[in-house]
Design a protein around this motif. Structure first.
Motif, mmCIF file in Angstrom:
data_model
loop_
_atom_site.group_PDB
_atom_site.id
_atom_site.type_symbol
_atom_site.label_atom_id
_atom_site.label_comp_id
_atom_site.label_asym_id
_atom_site.label_seq_id
_atom_site.Cartn_x
_atom_site.Cartn_y
_atom_site.Cartn_z
ATOM 1 N N THR A 253 -16.894 -77.788 17.219
ATOM 2 C CA THR A 253 -18.221 -77.173 17.274
ATOM 3 C C THR A 253 -18.112 -75.810 16.615
ATOM 4 O O THR A 253 -17.030 -75.234 16.520
ATOM 5 N N THR A 254 -19.231 -75.298 16.163
ATOM 6 C CA THR A 254 -19.289 -73.973 15.562
ATOM 7 C C THR A 254 -20.038 -73.062 16.510
ATOM 8 O O THR A 254 -21.126 -73.403 16.978
ATOM 9 N N GLY A 255 -19.464 -71.917 16.794
ATOM 10 C CA GLY A 255 -20.104 -70.969 17.692
ATOM 11 C C GLY A 255 -21.208 -70.197 16.995
ATOM 12 O O GLY A 255 -21.063 -69.814 15.834
ATOM 13 N N ILE A 256 -22.321 -70.023 17.706
ATOM 14 C CA ILE A 256 -23.401 -69.173 17.203
ATOM 15 C C ILE A 256 -23.706 -68.122 18.262
ATOM 16 O O ILE A 256 -23.447 -68.325 19.447
ATOM 17 N N LEU A 257 -24.236 -67.004 17.823
ATOM 18 C CA LEU A 257 -24.707 -65.949 18.704
ATOM 19 C C LEU A 257 -26.153 -65.672 18.338
ATOM 20 O O LEU A 257 -26.479 -65.544 17.165
ATOM 21 N N ALA A 258 -27.021 -65.594 19.347
ATOM 22 C CA ALA A 258 -28.437 -65.311 19.106
ATOM 23 C C ALA A 258 -28.878 -64.214 20.074
ATOM 24 O O ALA A 258 -28.571 -64.276 21.270
ATOM 25 N N ALA B 144 -31.109 -62.427 22.547
ATOM 26 C CA ALA B 144 -32.247 -62.651 23.438
ATOM 27 C C ALA B 144 -33.027 -61.348 23.583
ATOM 28 O O ALA B 144 -34.252 -61.343 23.670
ATOM 29 N N THR B 145 -32.306 -60.237 23.626
ATOM 30 C CA THR B 145 -32.854 -58.881 23.603
ATOM 31 C C THR B 145 -31.806 -58.049 22.863
ATOM 32 O O THR B 145 -30.704 -58.548 22.588
ATOM 33 N N PRO B 146 -32.087 -56.784 22.583
ATOM 34 C CA PRO B 146 -31.061 -55.982 21.906
ATOM 35 C C PRO B 146 -29.751 -55.854 22.696
ATOM 36 O O PRO B 146 -28.708 -55.623 22.126
ATOM 37 N N ARG B 147 -29.791 -56.025 24.009
ATOM 38 C CA ARG B 147 -28.586 -55.873 24.828
ATOM 39 C C ARG B 147 -28.147 -57.175 25.500
ATOM 40 O O ARG B 147 -27.319 -57.161 26.400
ATOM 41 N N LEU B 148 -28.714 -58.305 25.068
ATOM 42 C CA LEU B 148 -28.388 -59.595 25.667
ATOM 43 C C LEU B 148 -28.246 -60.646 24.571
ATOM 44 O O LEU B 148 -29.163 -60.850 23.781
ATOM 45 N N THR B 149 -27.085 -61.293 24.531
ATOM 46 C CA THR B 149 -26.781 -62.264 23.485
ATOM 47 C C THR B 149 -26.490 -63.622 24.098
ATOM 48 O O THR B 149 -25.806 -63.716 25.117
ATOM 49 N N LEU B 150 -27.002 -64.677 23.475
ATOM 50 C CA LEU B 150 -26.726 -66.046 23.875
ATOM 51 C C LEU B 150 -25.637 -66.597 22.957
ATOM 52 O O LEU B 150 -25.730 -66.464 21.736
ATOM 53 N N ALA B 151 -24.607 -67.213 23.531
ATOM 54 C CA ALA B 151 -23.543 -67.859 22.764
ATOM 55 C C ALA B 151 -23.636 -69.361 22.985
ATOM 56 O O ALA B 151 -23.863 -69.814 24.106
ATOM 57 N N ALA B 152 -23.485 -70.133 21.907
ATOM 58 C CA ALA B 152 -23.529 -71.596 22.018
ATOM 59 C C ALA B 152 -22.587 -72.207 20.995
ATOM 60 O O ALA B 152 -22.320 -71.616 19.955
ATOM 61 N N GLY B 153 -22.109 -73.393 21.302
ATOM 62 C CA GLY B 153 -21.286 -74.165 20.370
ATOM 63 C C GLY B 153 -22.081 -75.363 19.891
ATOM 64 O O GLY B 153 -22.602 -76.124 20.708
ATOM 65 N N LEU B 154 -22.234 -75.512 18.577
ATOM 66 C CA LEU B 154 -23.082 -76.566 18.021
ATOM 67 C C LEU B 154 -22.302 -77.511 17.113
ATOM 68 O O LEU B 154 -21.388 -77.093 16.399
ATOM 69 N N CYS B 155 -22.711 -78.784 17.136
ATOM 70 C CA CYS B 155 -22.154 -79.752 16.192
ATOM 71 C C CYS B 155 -22.732 -79.448 14.805
ATOM 72 O O CYS B 155 -23.650 -78.635 14.664
#
Length: 114
Positions: A85-90, A92-103
């Motif tokens: 999987t490839t990790g992404i960071l998005a 959510a706010t300037p001080r909050l980041t979502l991390a996910a692993g995607l196919c």
């Protein structure tokens, strides 16, 4: 294999209209922090929330001890078992980041220029 939260390599940013899945994940992340359903190690610091564990948020320092995903070979978006999987960071706010692993297929949906 999804990179560990604190050791994920930085990649070039992709700016585009987020999918319905990503918008929902970001909204859930923001809501968890503001309502207190997501616990944070250090609430005053910038935090990272993993898509596979939306009930916990870590600062960059504590993310080194965050547990890995329960299934490192599953896409956080579609659930498909995949060798990598490839990790992404998005943000959510300037001080909050979502991390996910995607196919690969879901990565193309979330980051079309990659």
């Amino acid at each position: 294999m999804t990179p560990h939260l604190a050791t994920a390599p930085a990649t070039r940013a992709t700016v585009h209209e987020p999918s319905a899945w990503l918008r929902q994940q970001l909204a859930t992340t923001r809501r968890g922090i503001t309502t207190g359903t997501t616990s944070a190690c250090h609430p005053g610091r910038p935090l990272i929330v993993a898509a596979w564990d939306p009930n916990h948020a870590w600062c960059r320092h504590c993310a080194t001890t965050a547990p890995p995903p329960p299934n490192e070979h599953a896409c956080d978006r579609c659930g498909l078992a995949t060798p990598t999987t490839t990790g992404i960071l998005a943000a959510a706010t300037p001080r909050l980041t979502l991390a996910a692993g995607l196919c690969r297929r879901c990565l193309k949906r979330e980051a079309p220029s990659r």
